[in-house]
Design a protein around this motif. Structure first.
Motif, PDB file in Angstrom:
ATOM      1  N   LEU A  82      -7.506  -0.321   0.257  1.00 35.49           N
ATOM      2  CA  LEU A  82      -7.773  -1.620  -0.370  1.00 35.49           C
ATOM      3  C   LEU A  82      -8.669  -2.412   0.567  1.00 35.49           C
ATOM      4  N   THR A 137       0.838  -1.205   0.000  1.00 34.24           N
ATOM      5  CA  THR A 137       0.000   0.000   0.000  1.00 34.24           C
ATOM      6  C   THR A 137       0.869   1.249   0.000  1.00 34.24           C
ATOM      7  N   ARG A 192       1.005   4.447  -2.555  1.00 34.95           N
ATOM      8  CA  ARG A 192       0.846   5.824  -2.077  1.00 34.95           C
ATOM      9  C   ARG A 192       1.995   6.702  -2.577  1.00 34.95           C
TER      10      ARG A 192
END
Length: 278
Positions: free
Chosen positions: A226, A193, A197
């Protein structure tokens, strides 16, 4: 002497009058069938829900059939449920226009089925990606359009199988850019993640050179989210809620589907249509 004559094959007349023909029989009024309604994304969600429930029941029936000791009562119940499910689905779809995918099916319906079909992948996840100012502005100024730019950017970290819709948020705040996306994607296990980002919505750093406006998270409004998909039909409706507004604002199509997502959508549509018409 005047003679009067009666002709049973025509109307009665007196000698010297013209025969009054009855004329042709009136034509039957043409029967006009009610026009079928188009398959909107909302209807697509309902129909796909019926079909996927049917498929799940079949999978359970296959497992039960392989067991040495058959649970006949459960088999009979599931079979009856599937028959009833199909009858309900066919009744619901009786006035829905299910057109040819390639030539006549509306783009919005194809997009909905691409979402719904791709959602059936076990490793598919819901994605909500916010965009930093720099990324959003680069996407909006890209020659091939923002969806092409962002999909190419995501491919650089290995995210190639996805379907998404861009949305311009209606907000007076200038802290974060209003452009963001909602969709479904297969995220490789090697992609974190944090990596997404850093690619799409980096932390603001006004002291760097050049300054980075990025994306600032507030409370639960995460830059990169997510989650597991629970209700595909609802997600389709939510993702496209600002589609027309965004399309008008961008003057371009805000939807994107990879080849894998489009194929998944078409496969689902054709299988569902065949089931409804069988």
């Amino acid at each position: 002497m005047t003679y009067q004559h009666t002709d049973l094959s025509t109307s009665n007349f007196v000698e010297g009058d013209a025969i009054k023909a009855s004329g042709p029989f009136p034509k039957k009024a043409a029967i006009t069938l009610p026009a079928k309604k188009r398959c909107t994304p909302a209807i697509a969600g309902v129909l796909a829900g019926f079909y996927t429930s049917h498929v799940k029941n079949l999978a359970v029936l296959e497992e039960l059939d392989l067991q040495e000791t058959k649970d006949q009562a459960r088999i009979d119940t599931l079979t009856a449920n599937n028959d009833q499910l199909k009858a309900i689905a066919q009744d619901y779809a009786s006035d829905v226009l299910l057109q040819d995918w390639k030539r006549r099916l509306p783009a919005e319906t194809k997009r909905a089925f691409s979402f719904l079909g791709f959602a059936l992948r076990r490793d598919a996840q819901v994605i909500n990606f916010r965009l930093g100012h720099e990324v959003a502005e680069a996407a909006l100024s890209a020659k091939k359009g923002p969806t092409d730019y962002l999909s190419a950017l995501l491919r650089t970290v290995g995210i190639v199988d996805l379907v998404f819709v861009l949305e311009l948020a209606s907000s007076d705040s200038e802290e974060n850019h209003p452009l963001h996306l909602h969709g479904i994607a297969r995220i490789p296990a090697t992609v974190s993640t944090q990596a997404i980002r850093e690619l799409l919505a980096p932390e603001p750093d006004l002291n760097s050179s050049p300054p980075i406006r990025g994306y600032r998270q507030r409370w639960s409004n995460k830059a990169i989210a997510l989650t597991e998909l629970q209700t595909p039909g609802t997600w389709v409706s939510y993702s496209g809620k600002e589609f027309d507004f965004t399309a008008h604002s961008l003057q371009s199509n805000p939807g994107y589907a990879s080849r894998s997502a489009t194929k998944a959508g078409r496969d689902l549509y054709e299988a569902m249509k065949g089931w409804l018409r069988s």
